[in-house]
Scaffold this motif. Structure first.
Motif, short mmCIF file in Angstrom:
data_model
loop_
_atom_site.label_atom_id
_atom_site.label_comp_id
_atom_site.label_asym_id
_atom_site.label_seq_id
_atom_site.Cartn_x
_atom_site.Cartn_y
_atom_site.Cartn_z
N TRP A 35 0.86 -1.18 0.00
CA TRP A 35 0.00 0.00 0.00
C TRP A 35 0.90 1.23 0.00
O TRP A 35 1.81 1.36 0.83
CB TRP A 35 -0.91 0.04 1.22
N TYR A 36 0.64 2.11 -0.98
CA TYR A 36 1.32 3.39 -1.06
C TYR A 36 0.30 4.49 -0.78
O TYR A 36 -0.88 4.37 -1.09
CB TYR A 36 1.91 3.61 -2.46
N VAL A 37 0.81 5.61 -0.24
CA VAL A 37 -0.04 6.76 0.03
C VAL A 37 0.54 7.98 -0.69
O VAL A 37 1.77 8.15 -0.75
CB VAL A 37 -0.19 7.02 1.54
N GLN A 38 -0.34 8.79 -1.23
CA GLN A 38 0.07 10.02 -1.92
C GLN A 38 -0.66 11.19 -1.30
O GLN A 38 -1.87 11.34 -1.47
CB GLN A 38 -0.23 9.93 -3.41
N TYR A 39 0.07 12.04 -0.59
CA TYR A 39 -0.49 13.26 -0.02
C TYR A 39 -0.55 14.33 -1.11
O TYR A 39 0.22 14.29 -2.07
CB TYR A 39 0.31 13.71 1.18
N PRO A 40 -1.43 15.30 -0.96
CA PRO A 40 -1.61 16.31 -2.01
C PRO A 40 -0.30 16.96 -2.43
O PRO A 40 0.48 17.43 -1.59
CB PRO A 40 -2.56 17.31 -1.34
N GLY A 41 -0.06 16.97 -3.73
CA GLY A 41 1.11 17.63 -4.28
C GLY A 41 2.42 16.89 -4.12
O GLY A 41 3.49 17.44 -4.41
N GLU A 42 2.35 15.64 -3.65
CA GLU A 42 3.58 14.90 -3.39
C GLU A 42 3.63 13.61 -4.20
O GLU A 42 2.66 13.20 -4.84
CB GLU A 42 3.69 14.56 -1.91
N GLY A 43 4.79 12.95 -4.16
CA GLY A 43 4.92 11.64 -4.76
C GLY A 43 4.39 10.56 -3.84
O GLY A 43 3.95 10.83 -2.72
N LEU A 44 4.42 9.33 -4.31
CA LEU A 44 3.93 8.21 -3.51
C LEU A 44 4.96 7.82 -2.46
O LEU A 44 6.16 7.88 -2.70
CB LEU A 44 3.64 6.99 -4.40
N GLN A 45 4.44 7.40 -1.30
CA GLN A 45 5.29 6.89 -0.23
C GLN A 45 4.79 5.50 0.15
O GLN A 45 3.58 5.28 0.21
CB GLN A 45 5.19 7.77 1.02
N LEU A 46 5.72 4.62 0.44
CA LEU A 46 5.32 3.31 0.92
C LEU A 46 4.66 3.44 2.29
O LEU A 46 5.21 4.05 3.21
CB LEU A 46 6.54 2.39 1.02
N LEU A 47 3.47 2.87 2.42
CA LEU A 47 2.78 2.88 3.70
C LEU A 47 3.04 1.57 4.46
O LEU A 47 3.40 1.57 5.63
CB LEU A 47 1.29 3.06 3.48
N LEU A 48 2.85 0.45 3.77
CA LEU A 48 3.13 -0.84 4.37
C LEU A 48 3.23 -1.89 3.27
O LEU A 48 2.83 -1.64 2.13
CB LEU A 48 2.06 -1.23 5.40
N LYS A 49 3.77 -3.06 3.65
CA LYS A 49 3.86 -4.13 2.67
C LYS A 49 3.80 -5.48 3.36
O LYS A 49 4.00 -5.58 4.59
CB LYS A 49 5.13 -4.00 1.85
N ALA A 50 3.53 -6.51 2.56
CA ALA A 50 3.54 -7.89 3.06
C ALA A 50 4.09 -8.76 1.94
O ALA A 50 3.73 -8.58 0.77
CB ALA A 50 2.14 -8.34 3.46
N THR A 51 4.94 -9.68 2.28
CA THR A 51 5.65 -10.44 1.25
C THR A 51 5.19 -11.89 1.11
O THR A 51 5.57 -12.56 0.15
CB THR A 51 7.16 -10.41 1.50
N LYS A 52 4.39 -12.38 2.05
CA LYS A 52 3.90 -13.75 1.91
C LYS A 52 2.54 -13.88 2.58
O LYS A 52 2.14 -13.03 3.39
CB LYS A 52 4.88 -14.77 2.47
N ALA A 53 1.87 -14.97 2.24
CA ALA A 53 0.52 -15.22 2.73
C ALA A 53 0.46 -15.16 4.26
O ALA A 53 1.36 -15.65 4.95
CB ALA A 53 0.02 -16.56 2.22
N ASP A 54 -0.59 -14.53 4.77
CA ASP A 54 -0.90 -14.36 6.20
C ASP A 54 -0.04 -13.31 6.90
O ASP A 54 -0.25 -13.04 8.08
CB ASP A 54 -0.82 -15.69 6.96
N ASP A 55 0.92 -12.73 6.19
CA ASP A 55 1.69 -11.62 6.75
C ASP A 55 0.77 -10.43 6.97
O ASP A 55 -0.13 -10.17 6.17
CB ASP A 55 2.80 -11.19 5.80
N LYS A 56 1.02 -9.69 8.03
CA LYS A 56 0.30 -8.44 8.26
C LYS A 56 1.31 -7.31 8.20
O LYS A 56 2.29 -7.30 8.94
CB LYS A 56 -0.40 -8.44 9.62
N GLY A 57 1.05 -6.37 7.31
CA GLY A 57 1.85 -5.15 7.28
C GLY A 57 1.16 -4.09 8.12
O GLY A 57 -0.07 -4.02 8.17
N SER A 58 1.96 -3.24 8.79
CA SER A 58 1.36 -2.19 9.60
C SER A 58 2.29 -0.99 9.67
O SER A 58 3.52 -1.11 9.62
CB SER A 58 1.06 -2.70 11.02
#
Lengths: 113, 112
Positions: A35-58
């Motif tokens: 999941w990436y987030v883009q605030y107004p007027g800015e580029g995308l930033q990584l919010l969180l990620k998960a690399t395998k099944a059942d992983d929780k990104g936070s």
């Protein structure tokens, strides 16, 4: 081929409301999900990620769990703030695409005081 | 701190002109990417590179070219600008292991 489908937006919430943004994916191989987030007027930033099944990104109170059985990676936050107003993108790296990401179309979130 | 920068941040040009958008990263990443962002389309990949002298076409490469002469830079050239190329352009880079891409602040291009 690979694809990511996000829920239709825009999403408008009051401060302290619960947030869910749905993300469904189709991929070959064993994808990593982002999941990436883009605030107004800015580029995308990584919010969180998960690399395998059942992983929780936070991160920053946001969470998403990699559900292989339902091919989903829904973004949740228990209590949103005005400062969370942004565009949120779900993305995948299929693992066979050599670092190329496939993005969803983005979901605009607006949080009112 | 490592970063990725784009220039110019805003550009107005005329149809038919050649335009070059700069992208510079200090992450020492091998992988670099160019995207365009348009309402209703999310981000679409234009070109990408896995290292010096390597370039590849993405899903919307027509009318665009890139070159990679060093690790830090991947300039994007619009050979003959068209109104359909009015968009916001983002550059990104990543290393080969994590898959996480780091984005620049974007260039807003208007073709009149």
């Amino acid at each position: 081929g690979n694809s990511v489908t996000q829920m239709e937006g825009p999403v408008t919430l009051s401060e302290e409301a619960f947030l869910t943004i749905n993300c469904m994916y189709t991929a070959t191989g064993y994808p990593s999900l982002f999941w990436y987030v883009q605030y107004p007027g800015e580029g995308l930033q990584l919010l969180l990620k998960a690399t395998k099944a059942d992983d929780k990104g936070s991160n920053k109170g946001f969470e998403a769990t990699y559900r292989k059985e339902t091919t989903s990676f829904h973004l949740e936050k228990g209590s949103v703030q005005v400062s969370d107003s942004a565009v949120y993108f779900c993305a995948l790296d299929s693992g066979t695409s050599y670092g190329k990401l496939t993005f969803g179309q983005g979901t605009i979130l607006t949080v009112h005081p | 701190d490592a970063e990725i920068t784009q220039s110019p941040r805003h550009k107005i040009t005329e149809t038919g002109r050649q335009v070059t958008l700069a992208c510079h990263q200090t992450w020492n990443h091998n992988n670099m990417f160019w995207y365009r962002q348009d309402l209703g389309h999310g981000l679409r990949l234009i070109h990408y590179s896995y290292g010096v002298q390597d370039t590849n076409k993405g899903e919307v490469s027509d009318g665009y070219s890139v070159s990679r002469s060093n690790t830090e830079d991947l300039p994007l050239t619009l050979e003959s600008a068209a109104s359909s190329q009015t968009s916001v352009y983002f550059c990104a880079s990543s290393d080969s292991s994590s898959g996480t891409q780091y984005f620049g602040p974007g260039t807003r291009l208007l073709v009149l």
